[in-house]
Enzyme design. Structure first.
Site, PDB file in Angstrom:
ATOM      1  N   ASP A 133       0.847  -1.186   0.000  1.00 58.79           N
ATOM      2  CA  ASP A 133       0.000   0.000   0.000  1.00 58.79           C
ATOM      3  C   ASP A 133       0.887   1.242   0.000  1.00 58.79           C
ATOM      4  OD1 ASP A 133      -2.349   1.463   0.033  1.00 58.79           O
ATOM      5  OD2 ASP A 133      -2.555   1.409   2.212  1.00 58.79           O
ATOM      6  N   HIS A 140      -3.972  13.887   0.864  1.00 58.55           N
ATOM      7  CA  HIS A 140      -4.217  12.979   1.994  1.00 58.55           C
ATOM      8  C   HIS A 140      -3.073  13.050   3.010  1.00 58.55           C
ATOM      9  CE1 HIS A 140      -5.414   9.459   4.287  1.00 58.55           C
ATOM     10  NE2 HIS A 140      -4.252   8.891   4.040  1.00 58.55           N
ATOM     11  N   ARG A 149       0.308  15.706  13.355  1.00 60.67           N
ATOM     12  CA  ARG A 149       1.637  16.241  13.660  1.00 60.67           C
ATOM     13  C   ARG A 149       1.584  17.754  13.660  1.00 60.67           C
ATOM     14  NH1 ARG A 149       2.808  11.783  10.467  1.00 60.67           N
ATOM     15  NH2 ARG A 149       2.853  13.133   8.656  1.00 60.67           N
ATOM     16  N   GLU A 206     -10.704   3.698   3.200  1.00 62.85           N
ATOM     17  CA  GLU A 206      -9.797   4.518   2.409  1.00 62.85           C
ATOM     18  C   GLU A 206     -10.120   4.269   0.947  1.00 62.85           C
ATOM     19  OE1 GLU A 206      -5.746   3.648   3.726  1.00 62.85           O
ATOM     20  OE2 GLU A 206      -5.880   5.234   5.223  1.00 62.85           O
ATOM     21  N   GLU A 208      -9.237   3.957  -2.625  1.00 62.24           N
ATOM     22  CA  GLU A 208      -7.991   3.718  -3.363  1.00 62.24           C
ATOM     23  C   GLU A 208      -8.255   2.964  -4.660  1.00 62.24           C
ATOM     24  OE1 GLU A 208      -4.689   2.241  -1.065  1.00 62.24           O
ATOM     25  OE2 GLU A 208      -5.472   3.034   0.826  1.00 62.24           O
ATOM     26  N   GLN A 247      -4.587   1.932  14.850  1.00 61.45           N
ATOM     27  CA  GLN A 247      -3.447   2.377  14.047  1.00 61.45           C
ATOM     28  C   GLN A 247      -2.622   3.453  14.765  1.00 61.45           C
ATOM     29  OE1 GLN A 247      -4.711   3.933  10.238  1.00 61.45           O
ATOM     30  NE2 GLN A 247      -2.640   4.319   9.502  1.00 61.45           N
ATOM     31  N   TYR A 251       1.385   2.230  15.505  1.00 59.05           N
ATOM     32  CA  TYR A 251       2.192   2.381  14.290  1.00 59.05           C
ATOM     33  C   TYR A 251       3.631   2.809  14.514  1.00 59.05           C
ATOM     34  CZ  TYR A 251       2.291   7.503  13.667  1.00 59.05           C
ATOM     35  OH  TYR A 251       2.551   8.834  13.786  1.00 59.05           O
ATOM     36  N   LYS A 260      -4.866  -2.274  10.053  1.00 63.94           N
ATOM     37  CA  LYS A 260      -5.039  -2.377   8.609  1.00 63.94           C
ATOM     38  C   LYS A 260      -5.340  -3.791   8.121  1.00 63.94           C
ATOM     39  CE  LYS A 260      -3.893   1.814   7.200  1.00 63.94           C
ATOM     40  NZ  LYS A 260      -4.734   2.614   6.315  1.00 63.94           N
ATOM     41  N   THR A 356      -4.802   6.412  -0.092  1.00 64.59           N
ATOM     42  CA  THR A 356      -6.057   7.158  -0.111  1.00 64.59           C
ATOM     43  C   THR A 356      -6.022   8.273  -1.148  1.00 64.59           C
ATOM     44  OG1 THR A 356      -6.220   6.719   2.236  1.00 64.59           O
ATOM     45  CG2 THR A 356      -7.670   8.424   1.368  1.00 64.59           C
TER      46      THR A 356
HETATM   47 MN    MN Z   1      -4.274   2.706   2.490  1.00 66.26          MN
END
Ligand code: MN
Length: 423
Positions: A133, A140, A149, A206, A208, A247, A251, A260, A356
Site C-alpha cells: 500500500d 491525503h 503532527r 480509504e 484507493e 493504528q 504504528y 489495517k 487514499t
Molecule cells: Mn491505504
C-alpha cells in the site's frame, strides 16, 4: 480529430445507458453461478462473456492457448501468458461483440456464451501474492500530517522524494460484497492513562485504486519507470479499511499493522491498462525535482472519477466523497520503479494500492478521518443520519469510471458491510 479521439464502436449486446461495462472496457473477472463452476469472463453491459465456452467453440483456435486456461478460479495463469496474449484475447472478444460481426451474434452457442451478470457470483479475481500500500496523495498525506503532527510542516521530509509505502497483508483482501467484522484491538487515546482493548471505535475506509502486476521479475532486478507499464495488467477499486484508533497507538516505529490487516475489499472486474489508455493525463508537477530513477518520460496518470457512499442498514445511500485518480502526486510507474529499485522481486498477481485518493476540496477527501476531520465535524447523510466514522451495519460503496466524448469505461463498484465485532 484530436490524437486521443476514441473510434466509435457499436455492439449487438444491449448495453444500458451509463453502464461501466461498455464495448470499450471489457474487463476480466472470475465468476460462477448455480450451474457453472468457477471460470473467467469478460463483462459487457448486464452480461458476462464466458471465455471458456468461446474457447470450447473454437473462437480462439488460432491463439494456441493452454487447454482449460479459462476454467480457472483466478486470472493468474491467464495473466501469466503475457500482455501480448491477453491483449489479443480482449481484442478478439471486442471484435466478436461488434454490431456488424455475425460470428458470435448468429452462432448457435451465443446463449451459452452470454451469461447474465445478475445471476453470477463474482470471485476474488486474482490469487494475490504480495500486497503493498502506497501513500501517494499529497492532499491525503498533508491532511493526516496536519491532524496528527505539525500543521506547519504537515509533510515529512522524505515525502516529496519517494513514494512512501508499506507491505500489507494479502490473505485478508476480499472481493466486493464480503462483510467485514469490526476489528478489536488495543488503543490509547491521548486522554487515556493506559491502553484499553475492545472493538475499534474509529473504523474508517480509504478510497484507493490498486494495480495488479502481470509479469514477474527476478530477485535483484529493477523495473524502470519507462518499463513499468509492461508489468501492470490492470486495476481494481480498493477499499483499504482502517481502524484509526488501533493504528494511531500501534504504528510507531514500524508502521501499520493490526489497524489495517483485518480486511481490504476490491472490486471484482479487472479493468486493463489498455481500456483506460484514452484517459491518460499528465499528473501534478513534482517540485522539488525527483531523483533520476523516479523521472518519467511520459505521463502515467489517469482521469478516473471516483465516489464513495455510505448506506446505513435499511436506509438509503448518501454520496459523501467525489475524487479523482489524476490528483495523485506519485504515479504507478514511479511506485513500481521505487518498489523494485533495491532489487525486490515482483510476481504475477501482486497488488499495489495507491493510498487514499483525496483531492484539494473538503468534499473530495477519501476517508472519514479527513471528511469528519478526526471526528470533529460530523458528515451529514440522508434520513437525518450523520457519521464521524463507520458504524455497525453501514455499507460503504465506492465507484469509479472514466468518461470522455460520451465514452465510458468504469469499474462497477466495490461494496462492503461492517458487521459488529465478533465475540
Ligand atoms: Mn491505504
Amino acid at each position: 480529430m484530436s490524437e486521443s479521439a476514441i473510434p466509435a464502436l457499436s455492439t449487438w449486446v444491449e448495453v444500458p445507458k451509463n453502464s461501466d461495462f461498455t464495448i470499450y472496457n471489457l474487463p476480466f473477472g472470475v465468476f460462477k453461478n448455480k450451474k457453472l463452476s468457477p471460470r473467467i469472463g469478460i463483462a459487457i453491459g448486464d452480461k458476462i462473456v464466458d471465455l471458456s465456452v468461446l474457447d470450447q467453440e473454437g473462437f480462439f483456435s488460432s491463439f494456441f492457448l493452454p487447454e482449460g486456461i479459462f476454467l480457472k478460479d483466478s486470472l493468474n495463469e491467464l495473466i501469466e501468458l503475457g500482455k501480448t496474449q491477453t491483449k489479443k484475447i480482449r481484442e478478439r472478444v471486442q471484435q466478436l461483440l461488434l454490431a456488424e460481426n455475425e460470428e458470435l451474434r448468429d452462432h448457435s452457442a451465443r446463449g451459452k456464451v452470454m451469461v447474465n451478470r445478475k445471476e453470477a457470483e463474482m470471485l476474488l479475481p486474482v490469487k494475490i501474492g504480495d500486497y503493498t500500500d502506497f501513500y501517494s496523495s499529497i492532499e491525503h498525506a498533508t491532511n493526516v500530517g496536519k491532524m496528527f503532527r505539525d500543521p506547519e510542516n504537515a509533510l515529512l521530509p522524505n515525502w516529496k522524494h519517494l513514494p512512501v509505502g508499506y507491505h500489507g497483508r494479502a490473505s485478508s483482501i476480499v472481493v466486493s460484497g464480503t462483510p467485514i467484522h469490526r476489528p478489536k484491538g488495543q488503543f490509547k487515546d491521548p486522554d487515556m492513562e493506559k491502553p484499553a482493548f475492545g472493538p475499534s471505535r474509529r473504523l474508517d475506509f480509504e478510497l484507493e485504486l490498486a494495480f495488479i502486476t502481470g509479469k514477474s521479475t527476478k530477485l535483484g532486478d529493477s523495473v524502470s519507470t519507462s518499463e513499468a507499464e509492461d508489468y501492470i495488467f490492470g486495476f481494481v477499486l480498493f477499499n483499504d479499511w482502517s481502524a484509526r484508533d488501533i493504528q494511531a497507538w500501534e504504528y510507531v516505529p514500524l508502521g501499520p499493522f493490526l489497524g489495517k490487516n483485518f480486511g481490504s475489499t476490491i472490486s471484482p472486474w479487472v479493468v486493463t491498462l489498455e481500456a483506460i489508455e484514452p484517459f491518460r493525463v499528465q499528473g501534478p508537477s513534482q517540485d522539488p525535482e525527483v531523483l533520476d530513477y523516479l523521472k518519467c518520460e511520459n505521463p502515467h496518470s489517469f482521469d478516473i472519477q471516483l465516489e464513495v457512499a455510505i448506506q446505513p442498514e435499511g436506509k438509503s445511500a448518501s454520496k459523501i466523497c467525489t475524487s479523482n485518480f489524476k490528483y495523485m502526486y506519485w504515479n504507478i510507474a514511479q511506485q513500481l520503479a521505487h518498489h523494485t529499485v533495491n532489487g525486490c522481486n515482483i510476481n504475477v498477481g501482486d497488488m499495489m494500492a495507491s493510498g487514499t485518493i483525496s483531492g484539494a476540496t473538503e468534499d473530495s477527501f477519501g476517508s472519514m478521518l479527513e471528511l469528519s476531520w478526526k471526528g470533529t465535524r460530523p458528515v451529514k447523510l440522508a434520513d437525518g443520519e450523520e457519521r464521524r466514522f463507520i458504524e455497525d451495519g453501514d455499507t460503504v460503496i465506492m465507484k469509479g469510471f472514466s468518461e470522455k466524448d460520451g465514452i465510458r469505461v468504469g469499474f462497477g463498484e466495490v461494496s462492503g458491510q461492517i458487521l459488529p465485532a465478533k465475540n
